[in-house]
Write an enzyme that holds these catalytic residues in place. Structure first.
Site, PDB file in Angstrom:
ATOM      1  N   GLU A 194      41.623  37.678  43.965  1.00 29.17           N
ATOM      2  CA  GLU A 194      40.516  38.470  42.814  1.00 29.17           C
ATOM      3  C   GLU A 194      39.672  38.810  43.214  1.00 29.17           C
ATOM      4  O   GLU A 194      38.599  38.326  43.143  1.00 29.17           O
ATOM      5  CB  GLU A 194      40.253  36.327  41.979  1.00 29.17           C
ATOM      6  CG  GLU A 194      41.694  36.472  41.381  1.00 29.17           C
ATOM      7  CD  GLU A 194      41.074  34.860  40.313  1.00 29.17           C
ATOM      8  OE1 GLU A 194      42.093  34.725  39.580  1.00 29.17           O
ATOM      9  OE2 GLU A 194      40.702  34.596  40.478  1.00 29.17           O
ATOM     10  N   GLU A 223      48.603  35.504  38.845  1.00 25.94           N
ATOM     11  CA  GLU A 223      48.063  34.287  37.745  1.00 25.94           C
ATOM     12  C   GLU A 223      48.440  33.895  36.156  1.00 25.94           C
ATOM     13  O   GLU A 223      48.120  34.858  35.602  1.00 25.94           O
ATOM     14  CB  GLU A 223      46.798  33.456  38.333  1.00 25.94           C
ATOM     15  CG  GLU A 223      46.665  33.507  40.220  1.00 25.94           C
ATOM     16  CD  GLU A 223      45.431  33.409  40.357  1.00 25.94           C
ATOM     17  OE1 GLU A 223      44.756  32.675  39.682  1.00 25.94           O
ATOM     18  OE2 GLU A 223      45.254  33.463  41.486  1.00 25.94           O
TER      19      GLU A 223
END
Length: 459
Positions: free
Chosen positions: A232, A352
């Site tokens: 991320e 995710e």
């Protein structure tokens, strides 16, 4: 023999040959006792990607245009995250949980696991300081890789973290400051040449490491599905996205300079940025376009093989479960699949997704609805030959690891309804893989199977 008898005998021989061919080459038996409109095939233990497979059949996942393939056969990701595997493998008292996690995941057909291949400067650190490694922790990672292969699960290995957990970019900056560098922000991780050299040194050490259990160099191991540059990444100090773009360009090429065999992905959440003002409407909020990431631009980089997107309606829209969450998930996914189809020309993996049991209004039925929405969207893409390459649940835990739960953990043995959804998706994707392969064997390698092959009434 009369003509009718000859024709009858020929037809019998022809269909017998077809049955033998299918049994020999596909090892599938058609079954479908579900109410679902997708037919699926039961996989004979020992067939492709399941059970015991010869080492020479355990080959790299590759990319052909907007699809993943293994041995020129289609490969769709039905996977999961369990980030702490290396840490559990360090300690003999918890090492068994690694195999347990893989065993449970494999039992429902999950084929890919995303996990951390880093621990920077923290407790039981793999990288204790720049280019200084703990061999015991490295051996623990070796164990994770060897266990994954045992259960025929491939790994997406993330190389560092945007967040503070397990060190990440903040730890790299701390090392830089300790060395006397003039650094003012954690985002200097992306720009300072010395910090970039720290990261490169770790990448080089990992990719060139020879696994002490398998004797296979990481960069040569088909168990590795892909390298993820960072979990991320964000660079909030530069909303233009230029700093992060330059870092991705440098690091993707650097990884490829060491390892040309494996796929590379970034690890992005998928926010649309300044390069595509017509797409920011799909972002969950206005902040998303100000964190220095840019989904389209970031993925138009040499060395990046597939797109990565995350899905967290409860974090991005509202922590309370609401009717808006599911429509957002569907539109968010569809927007990125369309961009992967029409602009990027590469697979997209939703790396995710999940919902926290700690959210107000949470119940397991909502979680199942969310998972089903993700799975159905991907299947719809697959039916069209689209770029939806797969998804990875956040996150799957074995029993007895609840103290690591961030609210999102799914213990399959205690969640029968969720486990059934996951298992059905695995069977659907296996069916789709086999049907694609079957058609390709008849000389239509560039075509996807028509939609009619996916429906039980036509099988």
């Amino acid at each position: 023999m009369d003509t009718h008898a000859q024709n009858f005998g020929f037809r019998n021989a022809f269909w017998l040959a077809v049955i033998v061919f299918l049994n020999k080459n596909l090892s599938y038996i058609v079954v479908d006792s579900s109410d679902d409109h997708f037919a699926y095939l039961t996989i004979n233990p020992g067939s492709y990607e399941f059970g015991e497979v010869e080492d020479n059949a355990w080959t790299m996942v590759q990319k052909q245009r907007n699809q993943f393939v293994v041995n020129d056969r289609p490969f769709y990701v039905n996977g999961f995250n369990t980030y702490w595997l290396m840490m559990f493998a360090v300690d003999q008292s918890t090492r068994g949980k690694v195999g347990e996690a893989f065993r449970q995941a494999s039992s429902v057909g999950l084929t890919v696991c995303r996990t951390w291949a880093f621990n920077d400067g923290q407790w039981r650190a793999l990288q204790k300081s720049p280019s200084v490694y703990d061999e015991d922790v490295f051996k623990a990672l070796d164990f994770v890789v060897s266990e994954a292969k045992k259960y025929r699960i491939r790994l997406i290995l993330s190389l560092t973290n945007n967040w503070d957990a397990y060190g990440g970019k903040a730890q790299y900056v701390k090392w830089g400051k300790a060395a006397g560098l003039n650094l003012t922000s954690d985002d200097d991780f992306f720009t300072h040449p010395t910090i970039r050299s720290y990261y490169k040194a770790y990448v080089k050490a990992l990719l060139n490491r020879v696994n002490t259990l398998t004797n296979i160099t990481y960069k040569d191991d088909p168990t590795v599905f892909a390298w993820e540059l960072m979990n991320e990444p964000r660079c909030v100090s530069d909303p233009s996205g230029d700093k992060l773009q330059a870092w991705i360009e440098e690091m993707a090429i650097y990884v490829k300079s060491i390892d040309r065999k494996h796929l590379v992905e970034i690890g992005l959440e998928g926010f649309y940025g300044p390069s595509t003002p017509n797409r920011v409407q799909f972002n969950p909020n206005t902040l998303a376009q100000q964190v220095g990431t840019d989904f389209i631009r970031n993925h138009q980089i040499l060395g990046v093989d597939f797109a990565s997107v995350h899905i967290y309606a409860d974090s991005w829209i509202s922590p309370e479960i609401s009717d808006a969450h599911i429509p957002f998930v569907a539109s968010w996914m569809q927007a990125h699949i369309e961009d992967a189809d029409n602009v990027l020309g590469m697979p997209v993996v939703f790396g995710e997704f999940g919902v926290s049991a700690e959210d107000p209004g949470y119940n397991s039925s909502f979680r199942d609805t969310l998972i089903s929405t993700v799975y159905t969207t991907l299947l719809n893409s697959a039916k069209k030959g689209g770029s939806g390459g797969g998804s990875l649940l956040w996150q799957v835990f074995p029993e007895g690891t609840g103290y690591m739960d961030d609210g999102y953990a799914i213990v399959l043995s205690k969640s029968p309804s969720t486990s059934n959804i996951v298992s059905l998706q695995s069977k659907r994707l296996a069916t789709f893989n086999s049907l694609c392969s079957w058609k390709c064997r008849w000389g239509c390698k560039k075509k996807r199977p028509s939609e009619r092959y996916l429906y039980r009434d036509d099988l």
